[in-house]
Write an enzyme that holds these catalytic residues in place. Sequence first.
Site, PDB file in Angstrom:
ATOM      1  NE  ARG A 138      -4.094  -0.122  -2.926  1.00  0.00           N
ATOM      2  CZ  ARG A 138      -5.033  -0.791  -2.267  1.00  0.00           C
ATOM      3  NH1 ARG A 138      -4.880  -2.070  -2.008  1.00  0.00           N
ATOM      4  NH2 ARG A 138      -6.131  -0.184  -1.882  1.00  0.00           N
ATOM      5  NE  ARG A 149      -6.482  -6.244  -2.685  1.00  0.00           N
ATOM      6  CZ  ARG A 149      -6.991  -5.243  -1.976  1.00  0.00           C
ATOM      7  NH1 ARG A 149      -8.186  -4.751  -2.276  1.00  0.00           N
ATOM      8  NH2 ARG A 149      -6.314  -4.717  -0.972  1.00  0.00           N
ATOM      9  CG  HIS A 162      -2.077   0.911   1.106  1.00  0.00           C
ATOM     10  ND1 HIS A 162      -1.948   2.277   1.169  1.00  0.00           N
ATOM     11  CD2 HIS A 162      -3.396   0.668   0.901  1.00  0.00           C
ATOM     12  CE1 HIS A 162      -3.148   2.819   1.009  1.00  0.00           C
ATOM     13  NE2 HIS A 162      -4.042   1.871   0.836  1.00  0.00           N
TER      14      HIS A 162
HETATM   15  C1  SIN Z   1      -7.589   1.409   1.679  1.00  0.00           C
HETATM   16  O1  SIN Z   1      -8.513   1.799   2.384  1.00  0.00           O
HETATM   17  O2  SIN Z   1      -6.781   2.156   1.127  1.00  0.00           O
HETATM   18  C2  SIN Z   1      -7.415  -0.052   1.467  1.00  0.00           C
HETATM   19  C3  SIN Z   1      -8.482  -0.562   0.604  1.00  0.00           C
HETATM   20  C4  SIN Z   1      -8.059  -1.866  -0.018  1.00  0.00           C
HETATM   21  O3  SIN Z   1      -6.946  -2.316   0.159  1.00  0.00           O
HETATM   22  O4  SIN Z   1      -8.862  -2.431  -0.758  1.00  0.00           O
END
Ligand code: SIN
Length: 526
Positions: A300, A391, A240
């Site tokens: 992402r 994803r 992330h």
């Molecule tokens: C987020 O809230 O950024 C994570 C959402 C996700 O990983 O699907």
Amino acid sequence: MAGTDTSEATTTDGETTDVLVVGSGIAGCAAALSAAREGSDVLLLTKASKPDDASTDWAQGGISTTRGNPESLKEDILEASDGTADPDAVDTLVENADDAVEDVLVDTLEIDFDETEDGEFDYTREAAHSERRILHVDAATGTHILRPFLNYVDDHERIEVRQDTAALALITAEGRVHGVVSDEAPEGHPIYAGATILATGGIGALYGRSTNPDDATGDGIAMAALAGADVEDLEYVQFHPTAYAGSEAGRISKRSDEDPEQDETFLLSEALRGEGAVLRNGDGERFMGDYHPDAELAPRDVVARAVETEREETGEVVLDVSTLEGEFEAAFPNVAEKCRDRGIEGDEIPVAPCEHFLCGGIAVDDRGRTSLDRLYAVGECARTGVHGANRLASTSLLEGLVWGLRAGSDATGFEPAVVEAPELRDSDPELPERFAAEKFTRLQRTMDEYLGLERDPDEIARASAVFRRLKGEVDAYTRTRTARALYELRNASVVALLIARAASENTESTGCHYVPEANPAGTAGQ
Ligand code: SIN
């Protein structure tokens, strides 16, 4: 891969159930619910002793719907995955999404999703989504879904939920899975099932820094692989882009032998960027426009690599929430509270990429069936093909829900059979103190260093050598000890080895798997 030697002694003591579910996140709960609705007796086994031991509870942004336009969500999923997601699997997801959300979350659990002043659902947006279609409860959606879901399945007359209980090994005979051996007795307790559904979640604990709970040790993937099930796409570990950067001390997870500090990391939901927050580098400049036309809303993997590059070049990257015009506290109260707890003042939150989700896992079909008869896998431990190499945000809860429901109904109607179960040995003294913690630290350091955002073939080979040695040491202990921490370490080392193997076999930069040597200009994903 060679399995643990569990075959010397056998027992037929134990218990039986129609359907055994291992894991208590959204996918496990959905599987249990749907099998029970079909009339099966279900035992849901979970090593969690509280809801926040499951990754679902940590999910912030929300759960995607199609909002009546499945084609549009399908296009966004395929695009975010760099064209690597399986279109048939994506069809299964988008065609079942809205019914599953309405049936389970809205009608059955009556989740109080955020609404606008007009009483309509307040759909939000996240990176790489072309429209607002994500249902949420502020930015703590996972908690608001999982807790009622757990209560619901716990109250269900056909479902028994057994907490603080780990599955240590699968019971198999002639290519068919007949249940698991749990850690309810020192030598293992056999639980025989007509069908077994693994919903054990991800692998965050393999990294020093993750948005997953420390329980995410890849148990289901390791047990399935050791039993001979196919696994796929394990090199696609998603990072992330915006987790709180914290201090060096905050980089270490509780599972390691180093002292975790208050400064632990936490997720800054992509919904913040969806609502207008921007990224700035150490020079105070917005930079995402230089990396992708969609800037902060790029896929992402692209944002994560850009954040890492800018941190290296300018010292830090912050998420600037001043652009939310005073809405930060009101719209993201749980995130704002975590910032206050860490003493973060003002509108600029230091961020860094952080392990978040495994896109690959145990290979399954559109009903969660693995390559082993009567073994299913759902949720993050499964590889459905929906995510490909990267994803799309807010599709993980949805995938867990849709595949959980499908697997649960498919897994009904099989008679449990009592076969020879592996009897584990617990003949030696307790595990030497700190053994598991020290080895876990070594494993995490190796994953962080060699299997992070960027991969290099020589480094992957070095990591494989470390994991092979580690697995050898752990196997020596599991021959005579059944401590849960030891099995978690065994599972983590098996999965680490499989990730390293998959990464070494894929020399092409795609999505989360970035091998700069294969793309000397460093252009992959830009
Ligand atoms: C987020 O809230 O950024 C994570 C959402 C996700 O990983 O699907």
